[in-house]
Motif scaffolding. Structure first.
Motif, PDB file in Angstrom:
ATOM      1  N   LEU A  17       5.179  14.807 -11.744  1.00 34.93           N
ATOM      2  CA  LEU A  17       5.954  13.605 -12.039  1.00 34.93           C
ATOM      3  C   LEU A  17       5.935  13.317 -13.547  1.00 34.93           C
ATOM      4  CD1 LEU A  17       4.707  11.195  -9.207  1.00 34.93           C
ATOM      5  CD2 LEU A  17       6.939  12.329  -9.328  1.00 34.93           C
ATOM      6  N   PRO A  18       7.009  12.735 -14.070  1.00 35.40           N
ATOM      7  CA  PRO A  18       6.965  12.281 -15.468  1.00 35.40           C
ATOM      8  C   PRO A  18       5.817  11.294 -15.647  1.00 35.40           C
ATOM      9  CG  PRO A  18       9.189  12.181 -14.595  1.00 35.40           C
ATOM     10  CD  PRO A  18       8.310  12.470 -13.428  1.00 35.40           C
ATOM     11  N   GLU A  19       5.363  11.153 -16.872  1.00 43.01           N
ATOM     12  CA  GLU A  19       4.144  10.382 -17.114  1.00 43.01           C
ATOM     13  C   GLU A  19       4.242   8.948 -16.595  1.00 43.01           C
ATOM     14  OE1 GLU A  19       1.092   9.293 -20.784  1.00 43.01           O
ATOM     15  OE2 GLU A  19       2.783  10.660 -21.091  1.00 43.01           O
ATOM     16  N   GLN A  20       5.383   8.295 -16.836  1.00 48.34           N
ATOM     17  CA  GLN A  20       5.523   6.916 -16.378  1.00 48.34           C
ATOM     18  C   GLN A  20       5.539   6.832 -14.858  1.00 48.34           C
ATOM     19  OE1 GLN A  20       8.999   5.257 -18.265  1.00 48.34           O
ATOM     20  NE2 GLN A  20       7.941   4.840 -20.206  1.00 48.34           N
ATOM     21  N   ALA A  21       6.289   7.757 -14.246  1.00 45.71           N
ATOM     22  CA  ALA A  21       6.350   7.782 -12.777  1.00 45.71           C
ATOM     23  C   ALA A  21       4.970   8.106 -12.185  1.00 45.71           C
ATOM     24  CB  ALA A  21       7.377   8.806 -12.314  1.00 45.71           C
ATOM     25  N   ARG A  22       4.225   8.969 -12.881  1.00 48.81           N
ATOM     26  CA  ARG A  22       2.883   9.331 -12.402  1.00 48.81           C
ATOM     27  C   ARG A  22       1.963   8.121 -12.426  1.00 48.81           C
ATOM     28  NH1 ARG A  22       0.581  12.876 -16.427  1.00 48.81           N
ATOM     29  NH2 ARG A  22       2.330  14.242 -15.855  1.00 48.81           N
ATOM     30  N   GLU A  23       2.014   7.375 -13.519  1.00 50.60           N
ATOM     31  CA  GLU A  23       1.173   6.189 -13.620  1.00 50.60           C
ATOM     32  C   GLU A  23       1.530   5.166 -12.546  1.00 50.60           C
ATOM     33  OE1 GLU A  23       1.554   4.688 -17.548  1.00 50.60           O
ATOM     34  OE2 GLU A  23       0.472   6.371 -18.486  1.00 50.60           O
ATOM     35  N   LYS A  24       2.830   5.010 -12.323  1.00 49.21           N
ATOM     36  CA  LYS A  24       3.278   4.063 -11.297  1.00 49.21           C
ATOM     37  C   LYS A  24       2.792   4.490  -9.912  1.00 49.21           C
ATOM     38  CE  LYS A  24       7.455   2.016  -9.287  1.00 49.21           C
ATOM     39  NZ  LYS A  24       8.931   2.020  -9.293  1.00 49.21           N
ATOM     40  N   LYS A  25       2.890   5.799  -9.630  1.00 43.77           N
ATOM     41  CA  LYS A  25       2.466   6.317  -8.331  1.00 43.77           C
ATOM     42  C   LYS A  25       0.966   6.105  -8.120  1.00 43.77           C
ATOM     43  CE  LYS A  25       3.098   8.620  -4.486  1.00 43.77           C
ATOM     44  NZ  LYS A  25       3.894   8.052  -3.385  1.00 43.77           N
ATOM     45  N   LEU A  26       0.181   6.377  -9.143  1.00 38.31           N
ATOM     46  CA  LEU A  26      -1.270   6.210  -9.031  1.00 38.31           C
ATOM     47  C   LEU A  26      -1.624   4.742  -8.852  1.00 38.31           C
ATOM     48  CD1 LEU A  26      -2.511   8.743 -11.736  1.00 38.31           C
ATOM     49  CD2 LEU A  26      -2.730   8.964  -9.263  1.00 38.31           C
ATOM     50  N   LEU A  85     -11.783  -9.052  -7.648  1.00 39.62           N
ATOM     51  CA  LEU A  85     -12.033  -8.738  -9.055  1.00 39.62           C
ATOM     52  C   LEU A  85     -12.762  -7.405  -9.189  1.00 39.62           C
ATOM     53  CD1 LEU A  85     -13.079 -12.255 -10.452  1.00 39.62           C
ATOM     54  CD2 LEU A  85     -10.927 -11.026 -10.823  1.00 39.62           C
ATOM     55  N   ALA A  86     -13.756  -7.201  -8.311  1.00 43.73           N
ATOM     56  CA  ALA A  86     -14.502  -5.943  -8.357  1.00 43.73           C
ATOM     57  C   ALA A  86     -13.600  -4.770  -8.015  1.00 43.73           C
ATOM     58  CB  ALA A  86     -15.685  -6.003  -7.388  1.00 43.73           C
ATOM     59  N   ALA A  87     -12.707  -4.975  -7.037  1.00 44.60           N
ATOM     60  CA  ALA A  87     -11.792  -3.903  -6.638  1.00 44.60           C
ATOM     61  C   ALA A  87     -10.845  -3.545  -7.770  1.00 44.60           C
ATOM     62  CB  ALA A  87     -10.999  -4.324  -5.402  1.00 44.60           C
ATOM     63  N   ASN A  88     -10.341  -4.563  -8.470  1.00 45.81           N
ATOM     64  CA  ASN A  88      -9.434  -4.301  -9.582  1.00 45.81           C
ATOM     65  C   ASN A  88     -10.141  -3.607 -10.736  1.00 45.81           C
ATOM     66  OD1 ASN A  88      -7.099  -5.372  -8.438  1.00 45.81           O
ATOM     67  ND2 ASN A  88      -7.677  -7.465  -8.980  1.00 45.81           N
ATOM     68  N   ALA A  89     -11.415  -4.021 -10.958  1.00 43.01           N
ATOM     69  CA  ALA A  89     -12.180  -3.385 -12.033  1.00 43.01           C
ATOM     70  C   ALA A  89     -12.450  -1.922 -11.705  1.00 43.01           C
ATOM     71  CB  ALA A  89     -13.489  -4.133 -12.247  1.00 43.01           C
ATOM     72  N   ASP A  90     -12.675  -1.667 -10.413  1.00 46.97           N
ATOM     73  CA  ASP A  90     -12.985  -0.300  -9.992  1.00 46.97           C
ATOM     74  C   ASP A  90     -11.734   0.571  -9.946  1.00 46.97           C
ATOM     75  OD1 ASP A  90     -14.931   1.548  -9.214  1.00 46.97           O
ATOM     76  OD2 ASP A  90     -14.320   1.355  -7.117  1.00 46.97           O
ATOM     77  N   LYS A  91     -10.583  -0.063  -9.857  1.00 47.66           N
ATOM     78  CA  LYS A  91      -9.317   0.660  -9.727  1.00 47.66           C
ATOM     79  C   LYS A  91      -9.094   1.610 -10.903  1.00 47.66           C
ATOM     80  CE  LYS A  91      -4.364  -0.280 -10.033  1.00 47.66           C
ATOM     81  NZ  LYS A  91      -3.359  -1.345 -10.135  1.00 47.66           N
ATOM     82  N   GLU A  92      -9.341   1.129 -12.087  1.00 48.49           N
ATOM     83  CA  GLU A  92      -9.085   1.939 -13.272  1.00 48.49           C
ATOM     84  C   GLU A  92      -9.977   3.178 -13.298  1.00 48.49           C
ATOM     85  OE1 GLU A  92      -6.684   1.574 -15.380  1.00 48.49           O
ATOM     86  OE2 GLU A  92      -5.982  -0.167 -14.249  1.00 48.49           O
ATOM     87  N   SER A  93     -11.259   2.993 -12.909  1.00 48.37           N
ATOM     88  CA  SER A  93     -12.164   4.146 -12.932  1.00 48.37           C
ATOM     89  C   SER A  93     -11.775   5.169 -11.872  1.00 48.37           C
ATOM     90  CB  SER A  93     -13.602   3.675 -12.703  1.00 48.37           C
ATOM     91  OG  SER A  93     -13.742   3.078 -11.432  1.00 48.37           O
ATOM     92  N   ARG A  94     -11.283   4.696 -10.725  1.00 48.70           N
ATOM     93  CA  ARG A  94     -10.877   5.626  -9.670  1.00 48.70           C
ATOM     94  C   ARG A  94      -9.613   6.387 -10.068  1.00 48.70           C
ATOM     95  NH1 ARG A  94     -11.991   2.261  -4.051  1.00 48.70           N
ATOM     96  NH2 ARG A  94     -14.245   2.009  -4.384  1.00 48.70           N
ATOM     97  N   ILE A  95      -8.693   5.682 -10.690  1.00 47.59           N
ATOM     98  CA  ILE A  95      -7.487   6.362 -11.172  1.00 47.59           C
ATOM     99  C   ILE A  95      -7.868   7.417 -12.204  1.00 47.59           C
ATOM    100  CG2 ILE A  95      -5.379   6.041 -12.536  1.00 47.59           C
ATOM    101  CD1 ILE A  95      -4.979   3.368 -11.153  1.00 47.59           C
ATOM    102  N   LYS A  96      -8.815   7.064 -13.068  1.00 47.88           N
ATOM    103  CA  LYS A  96      -9.256   8.001 -14.101  1.00 47.88           C
ATOM    104  C   LYS A  96      -9.894   9.242 -13.466  1.00 47.88           C
ATOM    105  CE  LYS A  96     -12.037   8.207 -18.324  1.00 47.88           C
ATOM    106  NZ  LYS A  96     -12.950   7.452 -19.231  1.00 47.88           N
ATOM    107  N   GLU A  97     -10.737   9.018 -12.462  1.00 47.55           N
ATOM    108  CA  GLU A  97     -11.381  10.140 -11.767  1.00 47.55           C
ATOM    109  C   GLU A  97     -10.342  11.035 -11.088  1.00 47.55           C
ATOM    110  OE1 GLU A  97     -14.187   8.530  -9.066  1.00 47.55           O
ATOM    111  OE2 GLU A  97     -15.477   7.675 -10.625  1.00 47.55           O
ATOM    112  N   TYR A  98      -9.378  10.390 -10.446  1.00 51.60           N
ATOM    113  CA  TYR A  98      -8.368  11.165  -9.729  1.00 51.60           C
ATOM    114  C   TYR A  98      -7.446  11.913 -10.704  1.00 51.60           C
ATOM    115  CZ  TYR A  98      -5.105  12.328  -6.011  1.00 51.60           C
ATOM    116  OH  TYR A  98      -4.332  13.014  -5.112  1.00 51.60           O
ATOM    117  N   THR A  99      -7.142  11.265 -11.825  1.00 53.59           N
ATOM    118  CA  THR A  99      -6.289  11.904 -12.830  1.00 53.59           C
ATOM    119  C   THR A  99      -6.948  13.169 -13.366  1.00 53.59           C
ATOM    120  OG1 THR A  99      -5.388   9.742 -13.439  1.00 53.59           O
ATOM    121  CG2 THR A  99      -5.076  11.538 -15.004  1.00 53.59           C
TER     122      THR A  99
END
Length: 929
Positions: free
Chosen positions: A412-421, A515-529
């Motif tokens: 996916l293009p970078e923007q579409a990839r970020e949106k999908k994740l 709040l904890a879920a949202n904070a953890d979201k970024e780290s999970r996206i990073k791990e998956y990326t």
């Protein structure tokens, strides 16, 4: 006259009373025997028999019959979880009371005529308590002591046989029943129970004709109402099995018209429909009759059985999709009848496995059947084995789904990839739906359920009630998370995978956790990326995983399941997605074999491809000569044998002989499987006898001849680089490689060889200490997000998959360690493993240079263990195992059947002292890797 008679009676009674009081109860006289008989009979035996009859009646009401098998002729406590009788305190109390009465007769009424019956009662109470060994002793004693009383002897031997059968001691039970048969003609009454016991034994022995005969006689002899309903039902089952449908129909009708329990009546009615259908050679009418039963409210609890019978009809008509539909309905409706649910799962598994060829779904249903059916179900081990085998397929299909998803997102293009994740990992917000539908569709909205009218009477507003409920819950279930399948303390692999996926896209219903879920979201996206194949090299590796998975799946279909049609589909799918892959020659050869029986044109097409594109491959040679494989195996054994002999000469430093022997072997067996290793031995021997120029020529020849070799090539390249870096020092030597002499100065920062070799170093071609240790990269499995194009678990909502239970060895531990070894065990002490250890050293120096890995030998009484280490984590040793395993056939110079490779923690390794413990660990390893 009447007054005289009354006076006489009073005088007689008074005299009798005086006589009784004056006599001791322990005196053996006619009066005392008479009184003891009177008391034993009416105060003890009669009451005990009443209690026992009541207990047996209660037992028949609580016993859960399995109508899919022959019913038990008589009811006895079972060990199965699903056929067990719940023994309430009142049940136990009645049996204890009978025991007490019987013991009183034996100890205090020892001159009465009811001692034998007291012992029989003691045997029966132990039988119903499940104390079968004790029961056997009581019945055996009674039979031997009262052999002259044929009725007592027959009863004791009958119950002894029943107890032995409960202990699965059929051999002794059969001998006991031989005596029962010989005694039957000597009694005129009380034959029903012995005949019923003989019938049960014949059912166990699968002699259904004999069982039918005995049961018919037992029915004629019995006067018990229960036996007049239960035994005709069993007789109907026996006749149906023997295809005597008229007699079977007659007995089912007898049960239907009797006062049998409703469940027996219902099953008799079902069976009548089935038999009438057989007799009339039609099935459509049977389905209609069965479905009509659903309209009767009395049959609500048997909905699962009705759907099951309908499914059976569709299956016999080969309408597999309809059969699947009704088996699913049966499993769905089986709420209380776990046995029926297990049967439905098993049928669904077999249907998907044999008829629909959906092996992934079959594996899921086998998992469910294994965890639902009782472990004493006939064929249980076979079901468990199928579930374990099909795990192989499921993992690979899941891997394909994982990689396809990762590739899809990566493209996916970078923007579409970020949106999908962001969409995938976005926690779902809690929807506080306070609107409830009650009172036949009337909608009522509560702002706060705890603030309704009369809230003090509302159950969930009562803190005391909630506290009691919470305490009761914890007593039974312990601490359980609020999640799907919360009743299961251990989850199956499929459930764990599903929960792991849910953890990635965790939908928190608790607003305080948002709040904890949202904070953890970024780290999970990073791990998956980090798992996404964003570079060309990463995409190649991802493609290779998919290619290997397809290839392994097809091979499993073809070789293990022997499903050549499905194998061909997967091979073709692999070629369609990846026309160029590293398995082409094997795929073409496999398709040549698959189509040989069904499509000769396609078979010839793939055969010609193998011969044209890969003429020197093993597959081409096998096509030309079908005996090539057997000849090749014999050749490999010979090549290994010669290599071991040459290696012995190498260890003895007879280097000229090594060079000559390698040349001779290469002439005799050109292009053999170990030729690169032969040439390496020759090169080292040249280095031990000639200058560095000759050594470099030998090394460069190996690089040129074997550019794709993964065992020797990396090692030789490493040697060449080292020599080039230190060429002046090597040029100054007359002989390139010399043994280290401790009296001479060390050669350029020479260090002790990190690879352990018996008694002597392999070569003086040593290296300075490296500055950086090469890391061992752990393999990480990406999170699975299913895609439509790949078969995935479509039953996750429908099937409550329990874990496939694997055996646990408490000696060994799965606890994490900071020291691991990779081990190759050789189960023959007569074999030399020197050359194999040399090969492991070659692999380590060529592929793990600078990691300070050592390979050592541990000898047990019957086994030799080559262990490599140390590894600091489980990921490191797993990665090493994955890299060395494909090379073991080249490394190990012993027969393939004599060695096994595995990894192990130091704590577990230290526990292995002999072959028994070694085998236990290998089994533990297979079950827990």
């Amino acid at each position: 006259m009447n007054n005289y008679a009354k006076l006489s009676a009073k005088i007689i009674f008074s005299c009798l009373s005086i006589a009784i009081i004056g006599c001791s109860t322990q005196k053996d006289n006619a009066t005392n025997r008479s009184l003891q008989n009177l008391s034993a009979r009416y105060n003890y035996i009669y009451n005990s028999n009443v209690l026992l009859t009541t207990y047996q009646d209660d037992l028949s009401q609580t016993y859960k019959d399995n109508y899919d098998n022959f019913l038990a002729v008589y009811i006895a406590p079972e060990t199965s979880d699903y056929l067990n009788i719940s023994t309430t305190p009142s049940n136990v109390k009645s049996l204890d009371e009978i025991t007490q009465k019987a013991q009183t007769i034996i100890s205090e009424k020892n001159f009465s005529n009811y001692i034998d019956e007291a012992y029989i009662l003691l045997g029966k109470t132990n039988f119903y308590k499940g104390n079968y060994f004790t029961a056997v002793e009581y019945f055996d004693y009674t039979a031997k002591t009262y052999r002259s009383n044929k009725n007592v002897f027959l009863s004791a031997m009958t119950w002894k046989a029943r107890s032995l059968m409960q202990l699965n001691n059929y051999e002794k039970a059969e001998l006991t029943l031989d005596t029962v048969k010989a005694t039957l003609d000597s009694v005129k009454s009380e034959k029903a129970e012995p005949l019923a016991t003989l019938a049960q034994m014949n059912i166990y022995q699968q002699d259904y004709k004999g069982a039918t005969s005995y049961l018919e006689q037992a029915i004629k002899e019995t006067n018990k109402i229960q036996s007049r309903t239960r035994w005709p039902y069993i007789l109907a089952q026996l006749y149906e099995y023997n295809k005597e449908y008229d007699a079977s129909l007659r007995n089912y009708t007898k049960v239907e018209n009797s006062n049998a329990p409703f469940e027996m009546y219902f099953n008799a009615k079902l069976s009548k429909i089935r038999i009438n259908d057989i007799l009339n050679s039609q099935t459509s009418n049977r389905k209609q009759q069965l479905l009509k039963l659903l309209k009767d409210d009395k049959n609500f609890d048997y909905t699962d059985q009705i759907y099951y019978e309908v499914a059976e009809d569709y299956f016999s008509d080969k309408e597999y999709k309809k059969a699947e539909e009704y088996y699913k309905l049966s499993a769905q409706k089986s709420i209380t009848n776990q046995y029926q649910k297990g049967l439905s799962y098993l049928k669904l598994a077999d249907l998907n496995f044999k008829n629909l060829s959906n092996y992934v779904n079959a594996k899921l249903y086998y998992d469910s059947a294994v965890t639902t059916l009782p472990k004493n179900y006939q064929g249980y081990e076979g079901i468990l084995k199928k579930a374990e085998n099909l795990e192989y397929l499921t993992k690979r299909y899941q891997l394909i789904a994982d990689e396809d998803t990762l590739q899809f997102i990566a493209h996916l293009p970078e923007q579409a990839r970020e949106k999908k994740l962001n969409e995938l990992f976005e926690p779902k917000k809690e929807v506080n739906n306070t609107t409830k539908t009650i009172d036949n569709g009337k909608v009522v909205k509560f702002d706060d359920p705890t603030k309704t009218q009369n809230s003090d009477k509302f159950y969930f507003s009562n803190t005391n009630a909630i506290s009691r409920g919470f305490t009761d819950f914890k007593k039974r279930w312990g601490n359980r998370s609020l999640e799907d399948n919360w009743r299961q303390s251990v989850k199956s692999s499929a459930q764990v995978n599903q929960q792991n996926q849910s953890a990635i896209i965790d939908n928190s219903n608790n607003s305080t956790n948002m709040l904890a879920a949202n904070a953890d979201k970024e780290s999970r996206i990073k791990e998956y990326t980090a798992l996404l194949p964003l570079t060309a090299d990463q995409m190649v590796k991802s493609d290779q995983k998919i290619i290997d998975a397809y290839f392994e799946i097809a091979g499993f279909y073809q070789q293990v399941l022997q499903d050549e049609e499905e194998a061909a589909k997967v091979y073709e799918e692999l070629l369609s997605r990846y026309p160029q892959n590293n398995h082409l020659e094997a795929v073409y050869y496999s398709l040549y074999l698959v189509y040989a029986k069904t499509d000769q044109a396609k078979s010839d097409l793939y055969k010609n491809k193998v011969l044209a594109i890969y003429p020197n491959s093993v597959y081409a040679k096998t096509i030309v000569d079908p005996n090539f494989s057997a000849k090749q195996n014999a050749l490999d054994l010979e090549i290994n044998k010669i290599y071991n002999t040459i290696f012995d000469r190498y260890e003895q430093k007879d280097f000229p002989t090594v060079i000559a022997a390698v040349n001779e072997t290469n002439q005799r067996f050109p292009g053999n499987s170990l030729q690169a290793q032969y040439d390496y031995l020759k090169a080292i021997a040249i280095g031990r006898t000639q200058n560095v120029d000759s050594l470099l020529i030998a090394f460069n020849t190996i690089i040129t001849k074997y550019p794709d070799d993964k065992l020797i090539n990396p090692l030789v390249l490493d040697h060449i680089n080292y020599i080039q870096a230190n060429l002046p020092a090597f040029k100054a030597r007359k002989i390139a490689l010399i043994d280290f002499d401790p009296t001479e100065p060390r050669f350029i920062s020479q260090r002790e060889n990190t690879v352990v070799v018996v008694n002597k170093p392999e070569t003086t071609l040593t290296k300075p200490e490296p500055e950086v240790i090469k890391p061992i990269t752990p393999v990480t499995t990406p999170v699975a997000i299913t895609t439509p194009s790949v078969p995935v678990n479509t039953k996750s909502q429908e099937i409550k998959n329990e874990p496939t239970v694997k055996p646990v060895d408490n000696l060994f531990s799965k606890a994490e360690s900071n020291i691991y070894y990779y081990v190759v065990s050789v189960n023959d002490m007569s074999l030399s493993v020197s050359s194999s250890r040399f090969g492991i050293g070659q692999f380590n120096r060529g592929n793990y240079a600078g990691t300070a890995l050592k390979h050592q030998l541990l000898e047990l009484d019957e086994d030799q263990l080559i262990f490599v280490g140390t590894f600091a984590s489980l990921d490191e040793v797993k990665t090493y195992a994955e890299s060395i395993t494909p090379q073991l056939t080249k490394i190990m110079k012993v027969p393939a059947t004599t060695y096994k490779g595995f990894y192990i923690s130091k704590e577990n390794f230290d526990k292995i002292k002999n072959r028994e413990l070694l085998n236990r660990y290998i089994e533990f390893f297979k079950n827990n890797q």
